[in-house]
Design an enzyme around this catalytic site. Structure first.
Site, PDB file in Angstrom:
ATOM      1  N   TYR A  76       0.838  -1.199   0.000  1.00 31.38           N
ATOM      2  CA  TYR A  76       0.000   0.000   0.000  1.00 31.38           C
ATOM      3  C   TYR A  76       0.876   1.253   0.000  1.00 31.38           C
ATOM      4  CZ  TYR A  76      -3.914   3.089   0.795  1.00 31.38           C
ATOM      5  OH  TYR A  76      -4.855   4.073   0.648  1.00 31.38           O
ATOM      6  N   PHE A 128      -6.455  21.206 -24.916  1.00 30.82           N
ATOM      7  CA  PHE A 128      -6.773  19.784 -24.979  1.00 30.82           C
ATOM      8  C   PHE A 128      -8.034  19.588 -24.146  1.00 30.82           C
ATOM      9  CE2 PHE A 128      -6.761  15.347 -23.766  1.00 30.82           C
ATOM     10  CZ  PHE A 128      -6.722  14.787 -25.021  1.00 30.82           C
ATOM     11  N   THR A 129      -8.888  18.655 -24.576  1.00 24.09           N
ATOM     12  CA  THR A 129     -10.231  18.508 -23.992  1.00 24.09           C
ATOM     13  C   THR A 129     -10.223  18.407 -22.463  1.00 24.09           C
ATOM     14  OG1 THR A 129     -10.021  16.146 -24.440  1.00 24.09           O
ATOM     15  CG2 THR A 129     -11.209  17.462 -26.066  1.00 24.09           C
ATOM     16  N   ASP A 219       2.577  19.935 -20.886  1.00 28.22           N
ATOM     17  CA  ASP A 219       1.812  18.711 -21.079  1.00 28.22           C
ATOM     18  C   ASP A 219       2.764  17.774 -21.819  1.00 28.22           C
ATOM     19  OD1 ASP A 219       0.254  16.609 -21.898  1.00 28.22           O
ATOM     20  OD2 ASP A 219      -1.527  17.826 -22.231  1.00 28.22           O
ATOM     21  N   LYS A 262       0.282   7.319 -23.517  1.00 28.58           N
ATOM     22  CA  LYS A 262       0.732   7.705 -24.860  1.00 28.58           C
ATOM     23  C   LYS A 262       2.219   7.338 -24.998  1.00 28.58           C
ATOM     24  CE  LYS A 262      -3.330   9.717 -24.511  1.00 28.58           C
ATOM     25  NZ  LYS A 262      -3.531  11.107 -24.188  1.00 28.58           N
ATOM     26  N   ARG A 386     -12.343  15.216 -34.532  1.00 26.90           N
ATOM     27  CA  ARG A 386     -11.709  16.303 -33.804  1.00 26.90           C
ATOM     28  C   ARG A 386     -12.138  17.587 -34.505  1.00 26.90           C
ATOM     29  NH1 ARG A 386     -11.429  14.928 -29.046  1.00 26.90           N
ATOM     30  NH2 ARG A 386      -9.594  13.989 -28.163  1.00 26.90           N
ATOM     31  N   PHE A 453     -18.096  14.774 -26.901  1.00 31.79           N
ATOM     32  CA  PHE A 453     -17.749  13.910 -28.033  1.00 31.79           C
ATOM     33  C   PHE A 453     -17.764  12.431 -27.673  1.00 31.79           C
ATOM     34  CE2 PHE A 453     -13.419  13.156 -26.525  1.00 31.79           C
ATOM     35  CZ  PHE A 453     -13.223  14.249 -25.690  1.00 31.79           C
TER      36      PHE A 453
HETATM   37  C1  LIG Z   1      -4.552  11.979 -23.499  1.00 33.54           C
HETATM   38  C2  LIG Z   1      -4.100  13.329 -23.197  1.00 33.54           C
HETATM   39  C3  LIG Z   1      -4.343  13.934 -21.963  1.00 33.54           C
HETATM   40  C4  LIG Z   1      -5.181  13.275 -20.887  1.00 33.54           C
HETATM   41  O1  LIG Z   1      -4.630  12.101 -20.447  1.00 33.54           O
HETATM   42  P1  LIG Z   1      -5.529  10.825 -20.016  1.00 33.54           P
HETATM   43  O2  LIG Z   1      -4.507   9.807 -19.671  1.00 33.54           O
HETATM   44  O3  LIG Z   1      -6.372  10.461 -21.187  1.00 33.54           O
HETATM   45  O4  LIG Z   1      -6.345  11.248 -18.847  1.00 33.54           O
HETATM   46  C5  LIG Z   1      -3.840  15.199 -21.757  1.00 33.54           C
HETATM   47  N1  LIG Z   1      -3.159  15.847 -22.699  1.00 33.54           N
HETATM   48  C6  LIG Z   1      -2.901  15.310 -23.902  1.00 33.54           C
HETATM   49  C7  LIG Z   1      -2.138  16.073 -24.920  1.00 33.54           C
HETATM   50  C8  LIG Z   1      -3.374  14.042 -24.197  1.00 33.54           C
HETATM   51  O5  LIG Z   1      -3.150  13.528 -25.412  1.00 33.54           O
END
Ligand SMILES: *Cc1c(COP(=O)(O)O)cnc(C)c1O
Length: 461
Positions: A76, A128-129, A219, A262, A386, A453
């Protein structure tokens, strides 16, 4: 742009385990699409042949990462895997402190709550969303300060992810530096088509923000792909390693949010990494409320281990050359048969320009959503909108945000599909292009409140 290296991008791995794909018939897909309300997010994965919906968490892990899963220390508190991850983040990204989170948005949530005061502004190189939503939920207002070229799908600018420092400066003059929470710098910029930000731009951003005591948050989700583009395109970097470039990029920022799903070649995971001790203390405290204890952040020890190993693999030159090379291959093939796509070709995806692909469909009839649906019908290939659907509504007026870019994203999971799959994809796009004049737009029948979306439903006009 430099010439492609003579060696092709051939996959730098061989295949040890295979997963069968599902082929379906057109009447079957017609039914599945109707059930899904013409939204590719609502399709079942078993009904999809080649899945280019996203490169998020859809990567193939290496044998080394799978072996790492067996080394999960499921304590933990104080798991060995946390310390391994911390070491790798320090080594490659250079930030002092690490707070693991279940994925990228978990890190965005913590950071937004800590740094944004209601009424603040958060400038960024295109939104970004999830990032923008967390900024808004914390009471901030996102301000787009990306260069104008980013909004032009035909501009060949090599760094369409750059921040326009004049736009940023005029925002600082207008609202005052103390009402700017931080500058949100994404690398590469997903919504602009996977476009990189230049090192020179990061340096200048650093100088400007330093003068005004404003933080910069990277980011870093696709920063390795960005580093690759810097090496290919920016003078002075041709002999640097991708790892060196990545480290320098991070050095001009104070913190990063990361979606490990990613670049880092895992199926789940993320983190917040930063240099400021006070903010770290707060984040380490908040993560316990929303994610889990500060040494696991909502992840199993084995997930932390796979991500730590993924950090090493992500910057390997053979890997990143093939990763970006595969996307380039598909993009070049589409260009050669006259398909309108965003240029330069992005790092993680090829973006079809739905405005030029379906010029007879007005934006309010969702041309990109329509095109994604048609591609699925044609071939069972799943892609994502998109455009106006992803852009959502203005929280003040309730009107649609109307983005200049109306795109369909063909996103390539890392190490998953082969060159033959790439060929099938280009053939499918060509087939839809050949019958494009017969394609009709869509109408919304259901719309959720947040990140619409994902769940909006449509019907054919
Ligand atoms: C996917 C993504 C996020 C968010 O990350 P999650 O792991 O999906 O929560 C933030 N910024 C960018 C550029 C992304 O591609």
């Amino acid at each position: 742009m430099p010439k492609l290296e003579k060696r092709s991008w051939a996959e730098p791995f061989k295949i040890k385990v295979v997963e069968p794909l599902h082929m379906t018939t057109r009447p079957y897909r017609e039914h599945a699409l109707l059930e899904a309300g013409y939204n590719t997010f609502l399709l079942r994965s078993r009904d999809v042949y080649i899945d280019l919906l996203t490169d998020s968490g859809t990567n193939a892990m290496s044998d080394n990462q799978w072996a790492g899963l067996m080394m999960g220390d499921e304590a933990y508190a104080g798991s060995e895997n946390f310390y391994h991850l911390e070491e790798k983040v320090r080594e490659y990204y250079g930030y002092r402190y690490l707070v693991p989170t279940h994925q990228g948005r978990g890190a965005e949530h913590l950071l937004s709550r800590i740094l944004i005061k209601p009424g603040d502004f958060v400038p960024g190189n295109m939104y970004f969303t999830t990032t923008r939503l967390h900024q808004e939920l914390a009471g901030g207002t996102f301000v787009d300060v990306i260069v104008d070229e980013a909004h032009d799908p035909e501009s060949l600018h090599p760094f369409k992810g750059n921040i326009d420092l004049h736009k940023l400066e005029s925002l600082i003059e207008r609202v005052g530096a103390d009402r700017i929470s931080y500058v949100s710098a994404a690398a590469t910029v997903n919504m602009a088509g996977g476009q990189p930000i230049a090192m020179q731009n990061l340096r200048e951003l650093r100088a400007l923000t330093k003068k005004h005591h404003i933080r910069v948050v990277l980011d870093a989700t696709r920063a390795v792909e960005n580093a690759w583009f810097i090496r290919q395109r920016e003078p002075g970097f041709a002999s640097h390693s991708v790892a060196q470039i990545l480290h320098e990029m991070c050095s001009y920022t104070d913190a990063c949010t990361m979606s490990g799903k990613k670049d880092l070649l895992v199926n789940i995971g993320g983190f917040l990494a930063l240099n400021d001790e006070d903010i770290f203390e707060e984040a380490r405290n908040l993560v316990v409320v929303y994610e889990g204890l500060h040494t696991y952040g909502g992840l199993a020890g084995r997930d932390l281990e796979a991500m730590a190993r993924g950090i090493d693999e992500a910057v390997q030159e053979d890997h990143i050359r093939a990763r970006v090379g595969q996307v380039e291959y598909v993009g070049q093939r589409l260009l050669s048969i006259g398909i309108p796509i965003v240029q330069p070709i992005g790092g993680h995806a090829v973006f079809l320009d739905a405005r030029r692909f379906l010029p007879h469909i007005p934006q309010i009839e969702f041309p990109a959503q329509t095109l994604a649906a048609e591609l699925y019908l044609e071939s069972g290939i799943r892609t994502m909108e998109r455009g106006i659907v992803s852009a959502g509504r203005d929280p003040e007026t309730g009107e649609h945000h109307v983005p200049k870019l109306e795109l369909v994203r063909l996103t390539f999971p890392r190490r998953v599909y082969t060159q033959a799959h790439c060929d099938v994809v280009t053939e499918a796009v060509e087939a839809v292009y050949d019958r494009r004049t017969q394609v009709r737009g869509l109408r919304m029948t259901y719309e959720p409140k947040y990140l619409r979306f994902f769940q909006t439903r449509f019907e054919r006009l």
